[in-house]
Write a protein that holds these residues in place. Structure first.
Motif, PDB file in Angstrom:
ATOM      1  N   TYR A   1       0.835  -1.187   0.000  1.00 49.07           N
ATOM      2  CA  TYR A   1       0.000   0.000   0.000  1.00 49.07           C
ATOM      3  C   TYR A   1       0.871   1.239   0.000  1.00 49.07           C
ATOM      4  O   TYR A   1       1.918   1.280   0.638  1.00 49.07           O
ATOM      5  CB  TYR A   1      -0.925   0.013   1.225  1.00 49.07           C
ATOM      6  CG  TYR A   1      -1.993  -1.046   1.150  1.00 49.07           C
ATOM      7  CD1 TYR A   1      -3.149  -0.841   0.415  1.00 49.07           C
ATOM      8  CD2 TYR A   1      -1.839  -2.259   1.808  1.00 49.07           C
ATOM      9  CE1 TYR A   1      -4.135  -1.802   0.340  1.00 49.07           C
ATOM     10  CE2 TYR A   1      -2.816  -3.236   1.738  1.00 49.07           C
ATOM     11  CZ  TYR A   1      -3.961  -3.003   1.002  1.00 49.07           C
ATOM     12  OH  TYR A   1      -4.939  -3.963   0.923  1.00 49.07           O
TER      13      TYR A   1
ATOM     14  N   LEU B   1      -7.354   8.612  -2.223  1.00 47.14           N
ATOM     15  CA  LEU B   1      -8.807   8.482  -2.128  1.00 47.14           C
ATOM     16  C   LEU B   1      -9.464   8.596  -3.500  1.00 47.14           C
ATOM     17  O   LEU B   1     -10.397   7.850  -3.808  1.00 47.14           O
ATOM     18  CB  LEU B   1      -9.390   9.526  -1.171  1.00 47.14           C
ATOM     19  CG  LEU B   1     -10.912   9.544  -1.043  1.00 47.14           C
ATOM     20  CD1 LEU B   1     -11.439   8.209  -0.529  1.00 47.14           C
ATOM     21  CD2 LEU B   1     -11.351  10.684  -0.144  1.00 47.14           C
TER      22      LEU B   1
ATOM     23  N   ARG C   1      -8.543   7.562  -6.275  1.00 46.26           N
ATOM     24  CA  ARG C   1      -8.462   6.293  -7.017  1.00 46.26           C
ATOM     25  C   ARG C   1      -9.626   5.370  -6.665  1.00 46.26           C
ATOM     26  O   ARG C   1      -9.967   4.474  -7.428  1.00 46.26           O
ATOM     27  CB  ARG C   1      -7.134   5.588  -6.732  1.00 46.26           C
ATOM     28  CG  ARG C   1      -5.939   6.349  -7.267  1.00 46.26           C
ATOM     29  CD  ARG C   1      -4.704   5.494  -7.329  1.00 46.26           C
ATOM     30  NE  ARG C   1      -4.404   4.810  -6.088  1.00 46.26           N
ATOM     31  CZ  ARG C   1      -3.315   5.000  -5.360  1.00 46.26           C
ATOM     32  NH1 ARG C   1      -2.416   5.871  -5.742  1.00 46.26           N
ATOM     33  NH2 ARG C   1      -3.124   4.308  -4.263  1.00 46.26           N
ATOM     34  N   TYR C   2     -10.223   5.559  -5.508  1.00 49.38           N
ATOM     35  CA  TYR C   2     -11.318   4.702  -5.039  1.00 49.38           C
ATOM     36  C   TYR C   2     -12.679   5.389  -5.147  1.00 49.38           C
ATOM     37  O   TYR C   2     -13.677   4.869  -4.665  1.00 49.38           O
ATOM     38  CB  TYR C   2     -11.066   4.285  -3.582  1.00 49.38           C
ATOM     39  CG  TYR C   2      -9.852   3.409  -3.417  1.00 49.38           C
ATOM     40  CD1 TYR C   2      -9.938   2.036  -3.615  1.00 49.38           C
ATOM     41  CD2 TYR C   2      -8.619   3.954  -3.085  1.00 49.38           C
ATOM     42  CE1 TYR C   2      -8.825   1.218  -3.473  1.00 49.38           C
ATOM     43  CE2 TYR C   2      -7.490   3.153  -2.941  1.00 49.38           C
ATOM     44  CZ  TYR C   2      -7.608   1.789  -3.134  1.00 49.38           C
ATOM     45  OH  TYR C   2      -6.494   0.994  -3.000  1.00 49.38           O
ATOM     46  N   LYS C   3     -12.718   6.535  -5.795  1.00 45.80           N
ATOM     47  CA  LYS C   3     -13.934   7.350  -5.858  1.00 45.80           C
ATOM     48  C   LYS C   3     -15.138   6.574  -6.395  1.00 45.80           C
ATOM     49  O   LYS C   3     -16.253   6.739  -5.908  1.00 45.80           O
ATOM     50  CB  LYS C   3     -13.691   8.592  -6.714  1.00 45.80           C
ATOM     51  CG  LYS C   3     -14.826   9.576  -6.690  1.00 45.80           C
ATOM     52  CD  LYS C   3     -14.474  10.850  -7.400  1.00 45.80           C
ATOM     53  CE  LYS C   3     -15.575  11.877  -7.189  1.00 45.80           C
ATOM     54  NZ  LYS C   3     -15.177  13.195  -7.677  1.00 45.80           N
ATOM     55  N   ASN C   4     -14.913   5.721  -7.375  1.00 48.97           N
ATOM     56  CA  ASN C   4     -16.018   4.978  -7.980  1.00 48.97           C
ATOM     57  C   ASN C   4     -16.461   3.776  -7.157  1.00 48.97           C
ATOM     58  O   ASN C   4     -17.445   3.128  -7.488  1.00 48.97           O
ATOM     59  CB  ASN C   4     -15.645   4.528  -9.395  1.00 48.97           C
ATOM     60  CG  ASN C   4     -15.469   5.714 -10.326  1.00 48.97           C
ATOM     61  OD1 ASN C   4     -16.152   6.723 -10.191  1.00 48.97           O
ATOM     62  ND2 ASN C   4     -14.538   5.602 -11.244  1.00 48.97           N
ATOM     63  N   ASP C   5     -15.737   3.485  -6.072  1.00 42.79           N
ATOM     64  CA  ASP C   5     -16.068   2.340  -5.231  1.00 42.79           C
ATOM     65  C   ASP C   5     -17.015   2.684  -4.085  1.00 42.79           C
ATOM     66  O   ASP C   5     -17.469   1.779  -3.375  1.00 42.79           O
ATOM     67  CB  ASP C   5     -14.789   1.728  -4.637  1.00 42.79           C
ATOM     68  CG  ASP C   5     -13.862   1.172  -5.702  1.00 42.79           C
ATOM     69  OD1 ASP C   5     -14.341   0.872  -6.821  1.00 42.79           O
ATOM     70  OD2 ASP C   5     -12.662   1.041  -5.423  1.00 42.79           O
TER      71      ASP C   5
ATOM     72  N   TYR D   1     -17.816   9.048   0.124  1.00 44.40           N
ATOM     73  CA  TYR D   1     -16.591   9.703  -0.353  1.00 44.40           C
ATOM     74  C   TYR D   1     -16.355  10.998   0.412  1.00 44.40           C
ATOM     75  O   TYR D   1     -15.243  11.256   0.886  1.00 44.40           O
ATOM     76  CB  TYR D   1     -16.701   9.972  -1.859  1.00 44.40           C
ATOM     77  CG  TYR D   1     -15.474  10.625  -2.451  1.00 44.40           C
ATOM     78  CD1 TYR D   1     -14.402   9.851  -2.871  1.00 44.40           C
ATOM     79  CD2 TYR D   1     -15.397  12.006  -2.602  1.00 44.40           C
ATOM     80  CE1 TYR D   1     -13.278  10.441  -3.415  1.00 44.40           C
ATOM     81  CE2 TYR D   1     -14.275  12.603  -3.140  1.00 44.40           C
ATOM     82  CZ  TYR D   1     -13.221  11.815  -3.557  1.00 44.40           C
ATOM     83  OH  TYR D   1     -12.097  12.407  -4.093  1.00 44.40           O
TER      84      TYR D   1
ATOM     85  N   GLU E   1      -2.635   4.518   2.160  1.00 43.30           N
ATOM     86  CA  GLU E   1      -3.627   3.794   1.369  1.00 43.30           C
ATOM     87  C   GLU E   1      -4.343   2.721   2.190  1.00 43.30           C
ATOM     88  O   GLU E   1      -5.563   2.567   2.066  1.00 43.30           O
ATOM     89  CB  GLU E   1      -2.958   3.159   0.150  1.00 43.30           C
ATOM     90  CG  GLU E   1      -3.950   2.507  -0.789  1.00 43.30           C
ATOM     91  CD  GLU E   1      -3.325   1.991  -2.059  1.00 43.30           C
ATOM     92  OE1 GLU E   1      -4.085   1.573  -2.943  1.00 43.30           O
ATOM     93  OE2 GLU E   1      -2.077   1.988  -2.173  1.00 43.30           O
TER      94      GLU E   1
ATOM     95  N   VAL F   1      -8.314   2.475   2.600  1.00 42.96           N
ATOM     96  CA  VAL F   1      -9.057   1.268   2.208  1.00 42.96           C
ATOM     97  C   VAL F   1      -9.897   0.769   3.380  1.00 42.96           C
ATOM     98  O   VAL F   1     -11.047   0.365   3.208  1.00 42.96           O
ATOM     99  CB  VAL F   1      -8.096   0.173   1.692  1.00 42.96           C
ATOM    100  CG1 VAL F   1      -8.789  -1.170   1.569  1.00 42.96           C
ATOM    101  CG2 VAL F   1      -7.495   0.589   0.359  1.00 42.96           C
TER     102      VAL F   1
ATOM    103  N   ILE G   1     -12.924   2.896   3.660  1.00 46.59           N
ATOM    104  CA  ILE G   1     -13.861   2.562   2.581  1.00 46.59           C
ATOM    105  C   ILE G   1     -14.647   1.310   2.957  1.00 46.59           C
ATOM    106  O   ILE G   1     -15.874   1.266   2.822  1.00 46.59           O
ATOM    107  CB  ILE G   1     -13.116   2.384   1.242  1.00 46.59           C
ATOM    108  CG1 ILE G   1     -12.613   3.744   0.756  1.00 46.59           C
ATOM    109  CG2 ILE G   1     -14.003   1.708   0.206  1.00 46.59           C
ATOM    110  CD1 ILE G   1     -11.641   3.681  -0.397  1.00 46.59           C
ATOM    111  N   LYS G   2     -13.952   0.287   3.447  1.00 46.98           N
ATOM    112  CA  LYS G   2     -14.636  -0.954   3.818  1.00 46.98           C
ATOM    113  C   LYS G   2     -15.622  -0.721   4.954  1.00 46.98           C
ATOM    114  O   LYS G   2     -16.697  -1.315   4.977  1.00 46.98           O
ATOM    115  CB  LYS G   2     -13.620  -2.025   4.187  1.00 46.98           C
ATOM    116  CG  LYS G   2     -12.896  -2.559   2.972  1.00 46.98           C
ATOM    117  CD  LYS G   2     -11.990  -3.697   3.304  1.00 46.98           C
ATOM    118  CE  LYS G   2     -11.376  -4.211   2.013  1.00 46.98           C
ATOM    119  NZ  LYS G   2     -10.791  -5.520   2.164  1.00 46.98           N
TER     120      LYS G   2
END
Length: 73
Positions: free
Chosen positions: A4, A17, A19-23, A29, A48, A52, A55-56
């Motif tokens: 990471y 962050l 990079r994960y915008k679409n997740d 967000y 990172e 992550v 996000i989870k």
């Protein structure tokens, strides 16, 4: 285990962050972005793996302990 990206600034944390915008949802967000900014005030820049994990927690509703248990396995 995946390598990471480390972060040494607010800008780097926010770029990770992005990079994960679409997740995540727009609301999640913005919540994570706010969390990153709050930490940066104290000169703590989320890497990172930390992002992550946030996000989870937001996407799957996992507790911090559940997310950490996943990485210990």
């Amino acid at each position: 285990m995946k390598n990471y990206q480390e972060s040494n600034s607010l800008k780097e944390s926010l770029e990770i962050l992005k990079r994960y915008k679409n997740d995540v949802s727009k609301e999640a967000y913005e919540n994570i972005k706010s969390n990153i900014g709050t930490h940066a005030i104290e000169n703590i820049y989320l890497d990172e793996l930390s992002i992550v994990m946030l996000i989870k927690k937001n996407v799957y509703g996992l507790s911090a302990d559940e997310v950490l248990a996943e990485y210990k396995e």
